[in-house]
Design a protein around this motif. Structure first.
Motif, PDB file in Angstrom:
ATOM      1  N   GLU A  38       1.125  -0.918   0.015  1.00 13.63           N
ATOM      2  CA  GLU A  38      -0.074   0.254  -0.153  1.00 13.63           C
ATOM      3  C   GLU A  38       0.414   1.317  -0.119  1.00 13.63           C
ATOM      4  O   GLU A  38       1.522   1.598   0.979  1.00 13.63           O
ATOM      5  CB  GLU A  38      -0.883  -0.194   0.867  1.00 13.63           C
ATOM      6  CG  GLU A  38      -2.031   1.114   1.423  1.00 13.63           C
ATOM      7  CD  GLU A  38      -2.923   1.137   2.690  1.00 13.63           C
ATOM      8  OE1 GLU A  38      -2.674   0.928   3.492  1.00 13.63           O
ATOM      9  OE2 GLU A  38      -4.169   0.714   1.960  1.00 13.63           O
ATOM     10  N   VAL A  39       0.764   1.755  -1.334  1.00 15.27           N
ATOM     11  CA  VAL A  39       1.532   3.122  -1.140  1.00 15.27           C
ATOM     12  C   VAL A  39       0.909   4.209  -1.154  1.00 15.27           C
ATOM     13  O   VAL A  39      -0.201   4.478  -2.254  1.00 15.27           O
ATOM     14  CB  VAL A  39       2.489   3.056  -2.322  1.00 15.27           C
ATOM     15  CG1 VAL A  39       3.646   1.705  -2.430  1.00 15.27           C
ATOM     16  CG2 VAL A  39       1.827   3.024  -4.165  1.00 15.27           C
ATOM     17  N   GLU A  40       1.147   5.660  -0.910  1.00 16.40           N
ATOM     18  CA  GLU A  40       0.304   6.770  -1.324  1.00 16.40           C
ATOM     19  C   GLU A  40       1.397   8.057  -1.898  1.00 16.40           C
ATOM     20  O   GLU A  40       2.338   8.109  -1.421  1.00 16.40           O
ATOM     21  CB  GLU A  40       0.559   7.345   1.015  1.00 16.40           C
ATOM     22  CG  GLU A  40       0.107   9.147   0.381  1.00 16.40           C
ATOM     23  CD  GLU A  40      -0.037   9.575   1.772  1.00 16.40           C
ATOM     24  OE1 GLU A  40      -0.942  10.612   2.266  1.00 16.40           O
ATOM     25  OE2 GLU A  40       0.627   9.152   2.541  1.00 16.40           O
ATOM     26  N   THR A  41       0.929   8.117  -2.824  1.00 19.69           N
ATOM     27  CA  THR A  41       0.686   9.472  -3.587  1.00 19.69           C
ATOM     28  C   THR A  41       0.985  10.382  -3.299  1.00 19.69           C
ATOM     29  O   THR A  41       0.064  11.050  -2.126  1.00 19.69           O
ATOM     30  CB  THR A  41       0.887   8.718  -5.069  1.00 19.69           C
ATOM     31  OG1 THR A  41      -0.653   9.092  -4.701  1.00 19.69           O
ATOM     32  CG2 THR A  41       0.332   7.796  -5.769  1.00 19.69           C
ATOM     33  N   ALA A  42       1.064  11.701  -4.269  1.00 17.24           N
ATOM     34  CA  ALA A  42       0.891  12.558  -3.744  1.00 17.24           C
ATOM     35  C   ALA A  42      -0.756  12.711  -3.933  1.00 17.24           C
ATOM     36  O   ALA A  42      -1.092  14.451  -3.622  1.00 17.24           O
ATOM     37  CB  ALA A  42       1.660  13.581  -5.087  1.00 17.24           C
ATOM     38  N   LYS A  43      -1.315  11.954  -4.191  1.00 13.80           N
ATOM     39  CA  LYS A  43      -2.947  11.957  -4.746  1.00 13.80           C
ATOM     40  C   LYS A  43      -3.346  11.214  -4.188  1.00 13.80           C
ATOM     41  O   LYS A  43      -4.870  12.058  -2.882  1.00 13.80           O
ATOM     42  CB  LYS A  43      -3.109  12.351  -6.257  1.00 13.80           C
ATOM     43  CG  LYS A  43      -2.419  13.435  -6.600  1.00 13.80           C
ATOM     44  CD  LYS A  43      -3.323  13.237  -8.777  1.00 13.80           C
ATOM     45  CE  LYS A  43      -2.798  14.891  -9.244  1.00 13.80           C
ATOM     46  NZ  LYS A  43      -2.837  14.123 -10.697  1.00 13.80           N
ATOM     47  N   PHE A 243       1.680  17.995  -2.416  1.00 12.72           N
ATOM     48  CA  PHE A 243       0.508  18.065  -3.522  1.00 12.72           C
ATOM     49  C   PHE A 243      -0.692  19.060  -3.221  1.00 12.72           C
ATOM     50  O   PHE A 243      -0.512  20.154  -4.707  1.00 12.72           O
ATOM     51  CB  PHE A 243       0.199  16.919  -3.903  1.00 12.72           C
ATOM     52  CG  PHE A 243      -0.420  16.827  -5.733  1.00 12.72           C
ATOM     53  CD1 PHE A 243      -0.314  16.751  -6.458  1.00 12.72           C
ATOM     54  CD2 PHE A 243      -2.440  17.339  -5.147  1.00 12.72           C
ATOM     55  CE1 PHE A 243      -0.160  17.073  -6.946  1.00 12.72           C
ATOM     56  CE2 PHE A 243      -2.855  17.185  -5.995  1.00 12.72           C
ATOM     57  CZ  PHE A 243      -2.431  17.649  -8.138  1.00 12.72           C
ATOM     58  N   THR A 244      -1.228  19.231  -2.349  1.00  9.27           N
ATOM     59  CA  THR A 244      -2.051  20.413  -1.688  1.00  9.27           C
ATOM     60  C   THR A 244      -1.639  21.216  -2.142  1.00  9.27           C
ATOM     61  O   THR A 244      -2.025  22.182  -2.438  1.00  9.27           O
ATOM     62  CB  THR A 244      -3.515  20.093  -0.619  1.00  9.27           C
ATOM     63  OG1 THR A 244      -3.327  18.717  -1.554  1.00  9.27           O
ATOM     64  CG2 THR A 244      -4.313  20.874  -1.182  1.00  9.27           C
ATOM     65  N   ALA A 245      -0.456  21.946  -1.299  1.00  2.28           N
ATOM     66  CA  ALA A 245       0.434  22.754  -1.132  1.00  2.28           C
ATOM     67  C   ALA A 245       0.537  22.855  -2.748  1.00  2.28           C
ATOM     68  O   ALA A 245       0.698  24.488  -2.804  1.00  2.28           O
ATOM     69  CB  ALA A 245       1.356  22.793   0.039  1.00  2.28           C
ATOM     70  N   ALA A 246       1.338  22.238  -3.039  1.00  2.00           N
ATOM     71  CA  ALA A 246       1.862  22.846  -4.716  1.00  2.00           C
ATOM     72  C   ALA A 246       0.897  23.426  -5.352  1.00  2.00           C
ATOM     73  O   ALA A 246       1.345  24.562  -6.031  1.00  2.00           O
ATOM     74  CB  ALA A 246       2.823  21.699  -5.602  1.00  2.00           C
ATOM     75  N   ALA A 247      -0.413  22.772  -5.717  1.00  2.00           N
ATOM     76  CA  ALA A 247      -0.946  22.949  -6.754  1.00  2.00           C
ATOM     77  C   ALA A 247      -1.731  24.577  -6.150  1.00  2.00           C
ATOM     78  O   ALA A 247      -2.159  25.004  -6.882  1.00  2.00           O
ATOM     79  CB  ALA A 247      -1.766  21.816  -5.913  1.00  2.00           C
ATOM     80  N   PRO A 333      -8.302  13.041   6.646  1.00  2.00           N
ATOM     81  CA  PRO A 333      -7.198  12.547   7.562  1.00  2.00           C
ATOM     82  C   PRO A 333      -5.798  13.098   6.568  1.00  2.00           C
ATOM     83  O   PRO A 333      -4.783  13.498   7.737  1.00  2.00           O
ATOM     84  CB  PRO A 333      -7.165  11.154   8.087  1.00  2.00           C
ATOM     85  CG  PRO A 333      -8.433  11.251   8.233  1.00  2.00           C
ATOM     86  CD  PRO A 333      -9.013  11.394   6.770  1.00  2.00           C
ATOM     87  N   ARG A 334      -6.019  13.346   5.588  1.00  3.10           N
ATOM     88  CA  ARG A 334      -4.197  12.962   4.966  1.00  3.10           C
ATOM     89  C   ARG A 334      -4.483  14.166   4.732  1.00  3.10           C
ATOM     90  O   ARG A 334      -4.112  14.550   3.603  1.00  3.10           O
ATOM     91  CB  ARG A 334      -4.440  12.272   3.610  1.00  3.10           C
ATOM     92  CG  ARG A 334      -4.331  10.447   4.785  1.00  3.10           C
ATOM     93  CD  ARG A 334      -4.272   9.546   3.457  1.00  3.10           C
ATOM     94  NE  ARG A 334      -4.574   8.263   3.551  1.00  3.10           N
ATOM     95  CZ  ARG A 334      -3.037   8.017   4.022  1.00  3.10           C
ATOM     96  NH1 ARG A 334      -1.935   8.139   4.624  1.00  3.10           N
ATOM     97  NH2 ARG A 334      -3.001   6.889   4.607  1.00  3.10           N
ATOM     98  N   GLY A 335      -5.289  15.441   4.195  1.00  2.28           N
ATOM     99  CA  GLY A 335      -5.296  16.604   3.645  1.00  2.28           C
ATOM    100  C   GLY A 335      -6.512  16.333   2.629  1.00  2.28           C
ATOM    101  O   GLY A 335      -6.774  16.082   2.219  1.00  2.28           O
ATOM    102  N   LEU A 336      -6.500  18.143   2.129  1.00  8.27           N
ATOM    103  CA  LEU A 336      -8.216  17.815   1.118  1.00  8.27           C
ATOM    104  C   LEU A 336      -7.465  17.569  -0.070  1.00  8.27           C
ATOM    105  O   LEU A 336      -6.132  17.134  -0.423  1.00  8.27           O
ATOM    106  CB  LEU A 336      -7.746  19.371   0.544  1.00  8.27           C
ATOM    107  CG  LEU A 336      -8.934  20.165   0.228  1.00  8.27           C
ATOM    108  CD1 LEU A 336     -10.090  20.022   0.855  1.00  8.27           C
ATOM    109  CD2 LEU A 336      -8.607  21.624  -0.384  1.00  8.27           C
ATOM    110  N   THR A 337      -8.681  16.756  -0.408  1.00  9.32           N
ATOM    111  CA  THR A 337      -8.496  16.571  -1.936  1.00  9.32           C
ATOM    112  C   THR A 337      -9.866  16.524  -2.720  1.00  9.32           C
ATOM    113  O   THR A 337     -11.017  17.086  -1.445  1.00  9.32           O
ATOM    114  CB  THR A 337      -8.333  14.526  -1.793  1.00  9.32           C
ATOM    115  OG1 THR A 337      -9.610  14.021  -1.355  1.00  9.32           O
ATOM    116  CG2 THR A 337      -7.257  14.365  -0.876  1.00  9.32           C
TER     117      THR A 337
END
Length: 462
Positions: A38-43, A243-247, A333-337
């Motif tokens: 199980e991996v977490e990407t920037a998305k 990812f959210t911050a950069a976007a 919990p991981r941030g805004l998507t």
């Protein structure tokens, strides 16, 4: 033969992913497309299927490690082209699938006919140099194993001995997150095992020392907070948050934002909502003000298509979409998507409600597919659930507009020439002023407001 699996691009141009957990261990026999990690990407969080059937010979990265795309992460021993089973394999039929199929793309692999889960061996992590698997057809010698569950490292040593400190993977990850070198930590666990408490105590002590050195500490011997905890907590910037911050930075400094506000009496819409919830057609379906607002947006876009467009800087063109992929901002919990409902303009109100519910629940569970996070054309965010009336939302990159819904409040309002207690909502529309003029934005916002204020107005718009 030895096969090396390199971390693929799990999204559109993503450059790295974090290994969250391994679902297999060295020595396990796996089938094609079996989930191995199980991996977490920037998305999003993604389950990684195996591109081969065979035996796990090495896992090159530990949980908690951020890995660049293209780096080896797993080494397999698979059947050769002749179909012979790998040495040590406990399931010849599973391994025999190799040679019949090409390795699958992540998430799009072929279906394996074989059923039943392969036999599993003890889950040990074996550290192997990335080039070791390709240097020879034989697997590289294994280094000291460490369990990916809770078994501590086999190397036992006090700090300063030059040997690897004894700890468990979760403790090592905590130390990494806190910026603590385990070689400096005094172990208090059994057999000189470094525990979470040891790492936290060292981190707190180091913070105390830094605070004392900079003269920021008040009177007293401790530099902790009033509650007894550390004065600061440092969290690595990675994954969805990064990812959210950069976007958001890209959007804020690329597209000239403008925002308009409209406060409307939505009492008729709320009455309609109550009727829908009580109707047989909508039984078991979650219908909310967001559902009605989403439908209003889709109707208003047909009259104001400029808000469903994109500025293509490279080709110097404005791309206007004849479909709507409606983004729904979801706090997780991981941030805004912002996953999006594909072709939302083709859905009935009931189907739209179901799609939004499924999308947000999947996002909060961290299981959103990367494909659902790309290709949006316009977005909605509901800040009213937090008790907020209005705001200036930042555009999702590549989109022309985003609508924010405020809280629905009972307020004194002018109604039929008198003051009455009505249910009132504020709509906030941010738009890209390169694509949308003030007149177009105002007309769109007025259309959405008119539908929310009097749902029957839809009959005059379609």
């Amino acid at each position: 033969m030895i096969k090396e699996f390199r971390l693929p691009d799990l999204g559109e141009g993503l450059t790295e992913s974090e290994i969250l957990s391994w679902k297999v261990g060295v020595g396990d026999t796996v089938t094609l497309n079996q989930v191995i990690a199980e991996v977490e990407t920037a998305k999003a969080v993604v389950e990684l299927p195996s591109p081969f059937a065979g035996v796990i010979k090495a896992l090159h990265e530990e949980p908690g490690t951020v890995v660049e795309v293209g780096k080896p992460i797993v080494t397999f021993e698979v059947a050769d082209d002749g179909g012979s089973a790998p040495s040590g394999a406990e399931g010849g039929d599973a391994a025999g699938a190799i040679g019949k199929r090409e390795p699958n793309l992540v998430g799009y692999g072929a279906v394996v006919e074989s059923s039943g889960r392969p036999a599993r061996r003890p889950r040990n992590f074996t550290a192997v140099a990335p080039s070791a698997a390709t240097a020879s057809a034989a697997p590289a010698p294994a280094a000291a194993p460490a369990s990916v569950d809770s078994t501590p490292d086999s190397a036992v040593a006090p700090a300063g001995s030059g040997e690897r400190p004894r700890s468990t993977p979760p403790v090592r990850k905590l130390a990494k997150d806190l910026g603590v070198d385990l070689a400096d930590v005094t172990a208090t666990g059994p057999d000189r095992l470094i525990t979470r408490e040891d790492v936290q105590a060292y981190a707190d002590g180091a913070q105390d020392a830094r605070t004392q050195g900079t003269g920021q500490q008040g009177t007293g011997a401790t530099a902790g907070s009033a509650s007894g905890g550390p004065r600061e907590v440092r969290t690595p910037i990675k994954g969805v948050r990064k990812f959210t911050a950069a976007a958001m930075v890209q959007s804020a400094f690329t597209a000239p934002h403008a925002t308009e506000f409209l406060t409307v009496d939505v009492t008729p819409a709320m009455e309609l909502l109550a009727k829908l919830k009580a109707s047989r057609e909508f039984q078991g379906c979650r219908v909310t003000p967001m559902t009605l607002a989403a439908k209003a947006v889709l109707i208003a876009l047909k009259r104001n298509p400029s808000l469903n467009s994109r500025w293509d800087e490279a080709s110097q063109e404005i791309v206007t979409f004849n479909y709507v992929n409606l983004g729904i901002a979801a706090a997780t919990p991981r941030g805004l998507t912002v996953p999006n409902v594909k072709d939302a303009d083709r859905l009935s109100l009931r189907d739209l409600a179901g799609a939004i519910t499924e999308l947000t629940e999947t996002a909060r569970a961290g299981k959103t597919a990367p494909a659902d996070l790309s290709g949006g054309t316009i977005s909605i965010t509901n800040i009213g659930v937090f008790g907020i009336d209005a705001g200036t939302p930042i555009l999702n990159p590549g989109e022309a507009a985003i609508l924010a819904l405020g809280a629905v409040r009972n307020m004194p309002w002018e109604y039929q020439g008198e003051v009455a207690l009505r249910q009132v909502l504020t709509l906030s529309l941010s738009f890209d002023h390169r694509l949308v003029d003030g007149e177009q934005a105002s007309r769109f916002l007025a259309d959405v407001g008119a539908i929310m204020a009097e749902p029957g107005m839809v009959l005059t718009m379609v």
